[in-house]
Write an enzyme that holds these catalytic residues in place. Structure first.
Site, PDB file in Angstrom:
ATOM      1  N   ASP A 137      -7.308  -0.130  -3.166  1.00  0.00           N
ATOM      2  CA  ASP A 137      -8.366   0.890  -3.232  1.00  0.00           C
ATOM      3  C   ASP A 137      -9.192   0.753  -4.505  1.00  0.00           C
ATOM      4  O   ASP A 137      -9.841   1.692  -4.935  1.00  0.00           O
ATOM      5  CB  ASP A 137      -7.763   2.289  -3.136  1.00  0.00           C
ATOM      6  CG  ASP A 137      -6.736   2.565  -4.224  1.00  0.00           C
ATOM      7  OD1 ASP A 137      -6.504   1.679  -5.078  1.00  0.00           O
ATOM      8  OD2 ASP A 137      -6.147   3.669  -4.220  1.00  0.00           O
ATOM      9  N   GLU A 178       0.833  -1.202   0.000  1.00  0.00           N
ATOM     10  CA  GLU A 178       0.000   0.000   0.000  1.00  0.00           C
ATOM     11  C   GLU A 178       0.868   1.252   0.000  1.00  0.00           C
ATOM     12  O   GLU A 178       1.781   1.414   0.797  1.00  0.00           O
ATOM     13  CB  GLU A 178      -0.999   0.036   1.155  1.00  0.00           C
ATOM     14  CG  GLU A 178      -2.027   1.176   1.042  1.00  0.00           C
ATOM     15  CD  GLU A 178      -2.761   1.181  -0.312  1.00  0.00           C
ATOM     16  OE1 GLU A 178      -2.182   1.671  -1.295  1.00  0.00           O
ATOM     17  OE2 GLU A 178      -3.904   0.693  -0.378  1.00  0.00           O
TER      18      GLU A 178
END
Length: 510
Positions: free
Chosen positions: A304, A227
């Site tokens: 996401d 991430e």
């Protein structure tokens, strides 16, 4: 009890001697190594020697019904013939990739998140069922061909690592199918489909994205999506130890625990694994030690729901605990023993490279029209033997070897304009255009198409996009698109799809 290295080797030797995939599957090996699979996904084969349950589900467009594809036998290769029979004369999508571990961690159509997908309600697209055919030990199976916009997810997975807990994972991928979009991932991600911060993911990434870290050469690379960063070493930037990959079939391995992680990879068709990194967590960025993993599972997208990447997935699993190298080496040997190989991407009457062809509409009321062009617009026009030589040339196309080499090797082709040499039919924003070949990877892929059997009895062929295998050449209001069988665009309308994507391929007018 942990199986010794020699015992694991003996199990593999038995599998090789019998020519069977069932002596020990990857998840049997992980379990014997003390790190059992908590999720096991494959559309090509069973990942346990005794598994004979569902591998994946397909849905056909003709009537909306579904069927489940299982192995031919326990521990064996998927029954591709069942899919072929079910999907005959229509299109099919992969709707569920089942978890073989018993935890119910199935993968389904990914919902919207930080980014919306292109399907209804912001969901991601589902993969076409025939985009990635392969053989395993000579038996046909289908992988999951992820075009940009395609993604699968489970935000309520059971047993996955959270926080700084240890885990491992592997995936078998197509080493020639990639781009620089974010992010073709498989692994652990956020449960909210939102970017919740550094260290909230731990997933295998494959591609050429250089927005964060990158490896040696020009890529593609196996990296770790943690991430807000793609990592291949202790640094969040360049890591010389992460090589560019050139294998057709790739094994990618990632594992992580408290202040320790490793990245490994190799040729899924032969040989052993190499270790690209084995060491502490990144030190030049905060949030990665300790990790804050959340435990969702993703395939083909970022945490996401970033949806601009592409790739092909054949099999993969995630484990409880940090596997040792010996266990992973045995998993790699099992993958090699499965003998992944390429196979034809086409069906129906063959189109011969070098021939000049014209393509006639089969839809009733439009069947005097042929594919032609007006400037860069690909359209249909009424053409006959009495038409002008200019129009005849505009409606004639030379069949060329597919510009995308990996697809060309398995039968796909490109179409060069007769009257504008050097210009090819390609799709852009799903419209078919006539453009000059600019030599880019994107153009080559957008201009490569795979002929298959006509969907209706009046045609000879339907023409499928290689890099968007749910999409076919379709005439809609006399303009050409690559269209899906139902979808969000007007030209994707299911009505008349079968006829509108079926063509008579004949000798060229010019």
């Amino acid at each position: 009890m942990t199986m010794s290295r020699s015992s694991r080797s003996s199990v593999l030797a038995l599998a090789l001697a019998t020519g069977s995939l069932v002596a020990a599957g990857p998840c049997d090996i992980y379990s014997s190594g003390g790190t059992p699979c908590i999720a096991a996904h494959s559309t090509t084969r069973a990942l346990y020697s005794s598994y004979n349950g569902p591998l994946y589900q397909v849905q056909r467009a003709s009537d909306g019904t579904t069927t489940t594809i299982t192995p031919l036998s326990a521990g064996g290769v998927a029954d591709a013939s069942a899919q072929d029979a079910f999907c005959e004369n229509t299109t099919c999508l992969i709707t569920i990739i089942y978890d073989q571990s018993g935890n119910g961690n199935d993968l389904t159509q990914a919902p919207p998140g930080g980014f919306n997908g292109p399907d209804v309600g912001g969901y991601d697209n589902l993969a076409g069922a025939i985009g990635a055919p392969v053989t395993l030990n000579g038996k046909k199976a289908y992988g999951v061909f992820v075009s940009p916009g395609t993604g699968y997810r489970n935000n309520e997975a059971i047993g996955t690592a959270t926080g700084d807990e240890p885990e491992g994972m592997y995936a078998v991928l197509d080493g020639t199918h990639y781009n620089d979009g974010c992010c073709f991932d498989y692994g652990n991600a956020e449960t909210s489909s939102l970017d919740t911060g550094n260290g909230h993911m731990e997933a295998i990434y494959y591609g050429t994205n250089t927005a964060w870290g990158y490896g040696a050469g020009n890529g593609p690379w196996i990296m770790a999506d943690l991430e807000n960063g793609l990592f291949s070493g202790q640094s969040s930037d360049y890591n010389a130890g992460d090589p560019s990959i050139s294998y057709r079939f790739v094994t990618a391995i990632l594992k992580g625990g408290p202040n320790l992680w490793a990245l490994r990879g190799g040729n899924a068709a032969s040989g052993s694994l190499s270790t690209y990194y084995n060491g502490i967590r990144p030190t030049d960025a905060s949030g990665y030690n300790p990790m804050s993993k959340e435990g969702a599972i993703i395939l083909g997208i970022g945490g996401d729901n970033s949806v601009s990447a592409q790739g092909t997935f054949y099999e993969g699993a995630m484990t409880d605990g940090y596997p040792d190298d010996a266990t992973e080496n045995s998993v790699q040997a099992d993958i090699v023993a499965a003998k992944y190989a390429t196979t034809s991407l086409i069906s129906g009457p063959a189109l011969t490279v070098g021939d000049t062809v014209s393509l006639k509409v089969t839809t009733s009321g439009y069947d005097t029209r042929y594919i032609a062009h007006t400037g860069s617009t690909i359209n249909t026009q009424v053409v006959s033997s009495s038409s002008s030589s200019t129009l005849k040339q505009q409606a004639s196309w030379t069949v060329r070897t597919g510009l995308a080499s990996t697809a060309a090797a398995n039968g796909c082709v490109s179409f060069e304009s007769v009257d504008t040499p050097g210009s090819y039919i390609r799709h852009s924003n799903f419209a078919l255009l006539l453009n000059a070949n600019d030599g880019t990877k994107l153009f080559s892929e957008d201009a490569t198409f795979c002929p298959q059997d006509s969907f209706n009895d009046d045609g000879t062929n339907s023409i499928r996009s290689w890099n968007y295998p749910t999409r076919y050449w379709r005439h809609y209001e006399n303009v050409l698109y690559v269209a899906s069988n139902g979808g969000v665009n007007t030209f994707d309308a299911a009505t008349a799809f079968t006829d509108d994507v079926s063509w008579v391929v004949a000798d060229g007018f010019a």
